[in-house]
Enzyme design. Sequence first.
Site, PDB file in Angstrom:
ATOM      1  N   ARG A   1      -6.492   1.812  17.851  1.00 47.24           N
ATOM      2  CA  ARG A   1      -6.273   0.357  17.776  1.00 47.24           C
ATOM      3  C   ARG A   1      -5.921  -0.272  19.121  1.00 47.24           C
ATOM      4  O   ARG A   1      -5.952  -1.497  19.221  1.00 47.24           O
ATOM      5  CB  ARG A   1      -5.213   0.033  16.715  1.00 47.24           C
ATOM      6  CG  ARG A   1      -5.761   0.195  15.308  1.00 47.24           C
ATOM      7  CD  ARG A   1      -4.768  -0.234  14.246  1.00 47.24           C
ATOM      8  NE  ARG A   1      -5.378  -0.100  12.922  1.00 47.24           N
ATOM      9  CZ  ARG A   1      -4.686   0.027  11.796  1.00 47.24           C
ATOM     10  NH1 ARG A   1      -3.365   0.018  11.825  1.00 47.24           N
ATOM     11  NH2 ARG A   1      -5.317   0.140  10.643  1.00 47.24           N
TER      12      ARG A   1
ATOM     13  N   ARG B   1       2.893   5.954  -3.198  1.00 46.66           N
ATOM     14  CA  ARG B   1       4.039   6.793  -3.575  1.00 46.66           C
ATOM     15  C   ARG B   1       4.303   6.739  -5.074  1.00 46.66           C
ATOM     16  O   ARG B   1       4.716   7.733  -5.677  1.00 46.66           O
ATOM     17  CB  ARG B   1       5.269   6.364  -2.773  1.00 46.66           C
ATOM     18  CG  ARG B   1       5.196   6.815  -1.304  1.00 46.66           C
ATOM     19  CD  ARG B   1       6.130   5.998  -0.444  1.00 46.66           C
ATOM     20  NE  ARG B   1       6.232   6.491   0.930  1.00 46.66           N
ATOM     21  CZ  ARG B   1       5.323   6.291   1.890  1.00 46.66           C
ATOM     22  NH1 ARG B   1       4.215   5.628   1.625  1.00 46.66           N
ATOM     23  NH2 ARG B   1       5.508   6.768   3.114  1.00 46.66           N
TER      24      ARG B   1
ATOM     25  N   GLY C   1      -4.949   7.996   5.354  1.00 49.22           N
ATOM     26  CA  GLY C   1      -4.039   8.951   5.995  1.00 49.22           C
ATOM     27  C   GLY C   1      -2.825   9.239   5.129  1.00 49.22           C
ATOM     28  O   GLY C   1      -2.337  10.375   5.080  1.00 49.22           O
TER      29      GLY C   1
ATOM     30  N   LYS D   1       0.830  -1.204   0.000  1.00 46.57           N
ATOM     31  CA  LYS D   1       0.000   0.000   0.000  1.00 46.57           C
ATOM     32  C   LYS D   1       0.867   1.257   0.000  1.00 46.57           C
ATOM     33  O   LYS D   1       0.642   2.177  -0.797  1.00 46.57           O
ATOM     34  CB  LYS D   1      -0.921  -0.033   1.220  1.00 46.57           C
ATOM     35  CG  LYS D   1      -1.873   1.140   1.338  1.00 46.57           C
ATOM     36  CD  LYS D   1      -3.081   0.789   2.183  1.00 46.57           C
ATOM     37  CE  LYS D   1      -2.811   0.785   3.662  1.00 46.57           C
ATOM     38  NZ  LYS D   1      -2.611   2.136   4.231  1.00 46.57           N
ATOM     39  N   SER D   2       1.857   1.299   0.878  1.00 48.29           N
ATOM     40  CA  SER D   2       2.704   2.504   0.968  1.00 48.29           C
ATOM     41  C   SER D   2       3.417   2.769  -0.352  1.00 48.29           C
ATOM     42  O   SER D   2       3.507   3.908  -0.812  1.00 48.29           O
ATOM     43  CB  SER D   2       3.760   2.313   2.066  1.00 48.29           C
ATOM     44  OG  SER D   2       3.146   2.239   3.315  1.00 48.29           O
TER      45      SER D   2
ATOM     46  N   ASP E   1       1.730  -1.257  11.966  1.00 47.88           N
ATOM     47  CA  ASP E   1       0.441  -1.700  11.415  1.00 47.88           C
ATOM     48  C   ASP E   1       0.150  -3.166  11.724  1.00 47.88           C
ATOM     49  O   ASP E   1      -0.964  -3.647  11.501  1.00 47.88           O
ATOM     50  CB  ASP E   1       0.427  -1.495   9.894  1.00 47.88           C
ATOM     51  CG  ASP E   1       0.418  -0.011   9.528  1.00 47.88           C
ATOM     52  OD1 ASP E   1       0.075   0.822  10.399  1.00 47.88           O
ATOM     53  OD2 ASP E   1       0.766   0.315   8.382  1.00 47.88           O
TER      54      ASP E   1
ATOM     55  N   GLN F   1       4.723   9.257   7.242  1.00 49.24           N
ATOM     56  CA  GLN F   1       3.829  10.206   6.571  1.00 49.24           C
ATOM     57  C   GLN F   1       4.309  11.637   6.802  1.00 49.24           C
ATOM     58  O   GLN F   1       4.312  12.458   5.880  1.00 49.24           O
ATOM     59  CB  GLN F   1       2.394   9.999   7.046  1.00 49.24           C
ATOM     60  CG  GLN F   1       1.853   8.640   6.616  1.00 49.24           C
ATOM     61  CD  GLN F   1       0.453   8.360   7.104  1.00 49.24           C
ATOM     62  OE1 GLN F   1      -0.148   9.176   7.815  1.00 49.24           O
ATOM     63  NE2 GLN F   1      -0.084   7.218   6.738  1.00 49.24           N
TER      64      GLN F   1
ATOM     65  N   LYS G   1      -4.575   5.742  14.581  1.00 45.14           N
ATOM     66  CA  LYS G   1      -4.674   5.038  13.293  1.00 45.14           C
ATOM     67  C   LYS G   1      -6.135   5.072  12.823  1.00 45.14           C
ATOM     68  O   LYS G   1      -6.930   5.855  13.323  1.00 45.14           O
ATOM     69  CB  LYS G   1      -4.147   3.608  13.444  1.00 45.14           C
ATOM     70  CG  LYS G   1      -2.653   3.559  13.757  1.00 45.14           C
ATOM     71  CD  LYS G   1      -1.841   4.138  12.602  1.00 45.14           C
ATOM     72  CE  LYS G   1      -0.358   4.167  12.908  1.00 45.14           C
ATOM     73  NZ  LYS G   1       0.405   4.914  11.926  1.00 45.14           N
TER      74      LYS G   1
ATOM     75  N   SER H   1       7.202   8.959  12.105  1.00 44.96           N
ATOM     76  CA  SER H   1       6.096   8.811  11.162  1.00 44.96           C
ATOM     77  C   SER H   1       6.595   9.019   9.736  1.00 44.96           C
ATOM     78  O   SER H   1       7.098  10.094   9.401  1.00 44.96           O
ATOM     79  CB  SER H   1       5.002   9.830  11.476  1.00 44.96           C
ATOM     80  OG  SER H   1       4.180  10.013  10.347  1.00 44.96           O
TER      81      SER H   1
HETATM   82  C1  S3P Z   1       2.409   4.825   6.220  1.00 41.13           C
HETATM   83  C2  S3P Z   1       3.013   5.164   7.404  1.00 41.13           C
HETATM   84  C3  S3P Z   1       2.522   4.718   8.718  1.00 41.13           C
HETATM   85  C4  S3P Z   1       1.559   3.547   8.594  1.00 41.13           C
HETATM   86  C5  S3P Z   1       0.537   3.742   7.492  1.00 41.13           C
HETATM   87  C6  S3P Z   1       1.235   3.937   6.156  1.00 41.13           C
HETATM   88  C7  S3P Z   1       2.979   5.340   4.965  1.00 41.13           C
HETATM   89  O1  S3P Z   1       1.823   5.788   9.311  1.00 41.13           O
HETATM   90  O2  S3P Z   1       0.899   3.314   9.815  1.00 41.13           O
HETATM   91  O3  S3P Z   1      -0.325   2.627   7.406  1.00 41.13           O
HETATM   92  O4  S3P Z   1       2.640   4.830   3.884  1.00 41.13           O
HETATM   93  O5  S3P Z   1       3.796   6.277   5.036  1.00 41.13           O
HETATM   94  P1  S3P Z   1       2.569   6.941  10.152  1.00 41.13           P
HETATM   95  O6  S3P Z   1       3.436   7.702   9.245  1.00 41.13           O
HETATM   96  O7  S3P Z   1       1.458   7.780  10.712  1.00 41.13           O
HETATM   97  O8  S3P Z   1       3.338   6.216  11.223  1.00 41.13           O
END
Ligand code: S3P
Length: 428
Positions: free
Chosen positions: A345, A26, A93, A21-22, A314, A168, A341, A166
């Site tokens: 959680r 991107r 998010g 997913k990440s 996660d 993100q 999250k 983080s």
């Molecule tokens: C993610 C970063 C993580 C993760 C999320 C995906 C990402 O969050 O929990 O599912 O793709 O950068 P955080 O950056 O809030 O830790």
Amino acid sequence: MRLLRNIENALQGTIRVPGDKSISHRAVMLGSIAQGKTVIEGFLPGEDCLSTIHCFQKMGVTIIQNGEHVEVFSDGLEELKEPAGILDVGNSGTTIRLMLGILAGTPFHACLQGDDSIAKRPMKRVTEPLRLMGAALDGRMDGTYTPISVRGSGLKSINYVSSVASAQVKSAILLAGLQAEGTTTVTEPHLSRDHTERMLEAFGAQVERDERTVSIQGGQQLKGTTVHVPGDISSAAFFLVAGAIVPNSQITIQNTGLNPTRTGIIDVLKRMGANIEITNISTLSSEPRGDLHITASELKGIEIGGEIIPRLIDEIPIIALAATQAEGITIIKDAHELKVKETNRIDTVVQELKKMGARIEATEDGMVIHGKTALRGADVSSHGDHRIGMMLAVASCIAEGETTLHHPEAVAVSYPNFFEQLEQLQNA
Ligand code: S3P
């Protein structure tokens, strides 16, 4: 609502889990701001990543998605156009936070909003550093919650020390830094997933890295490329735990991402006594990957905290389930981030596993689980959180009797064919 039954036999067979997913997010984002065509193979066609595609399409980028194959056509950042309506990030998010980093430098207005879960998630962690860089951002409670509006402008670089590990936050700042004057630096308390750094390099940018610090010089032009997305280790985690706790199971998960910033789940399961083997290791598109083989074994309770937390953040819901089947006590600490999250959680894991008979207590920064406990079927809910739904479905495999899972549809956020693959392994 979905009825799930205790399974009679072991879980057996070979699967490939959907794309990471990440990395999928991107690849769409960098492809949208790069010059030339980007091809994404192994894209995750889950709801979250589709939200990212729709947002960039609304800003004028041509993106053709056909299942796991995606083509992105762009002439670079200047290609992005002011969206005519609200950018809907759905449940994602990653979409909103990373996109804010991009939009901080684009000379137009955009308004971002998502679902009820997104409305509760903290955005100040990105609006604050982006404001320091000179972007005009606003939102409910002074930029803490959605809807968030942004009017991008010329940015100046910053040297930012983040209080949270983080990816993100780090990625949003790096994406803004790419457009800023000078060199932008981010330091985090523990290293979080580094897919943005790796992918920026694959798109031709230079990124300097030193342990927990990463720097990027502004004004670099990205060039479109081909991204091969590995399977998502966060999705594989459900079958790693299922394979460990369902007696006599034997599962192979092919082509799973093995980026060291994501493999905390493997380290933890091995420490608990799981039998995991890794074969066929290779690196493609700057991301390591390999085949995971798991066979059922006895597990023991352990303590999990500190630097490993961002490497498995996660996976904590499914680790909690594994801990209910481990002999002794498992303590999970330093995991406050779980509270912000898709759901809180700590609360949702404890609440739902308790209904199934688990001996589990919430703590300020994690949970304590006493094992080994025989679980029983119950009336449970995903609370609209994909990872809670999948954890409960795995729990139902070993629970005595029938489990009713409410809101099973949430799994489509990251793993649209989760239930099919679970059935496939049951019937093999
Ligand atoms: C993610 C970063 C993580 C993760 C999320 C995906 C990402 O969050 O929990 O599912 O793709 O950068 P955080 O950056 O809030 O830790």
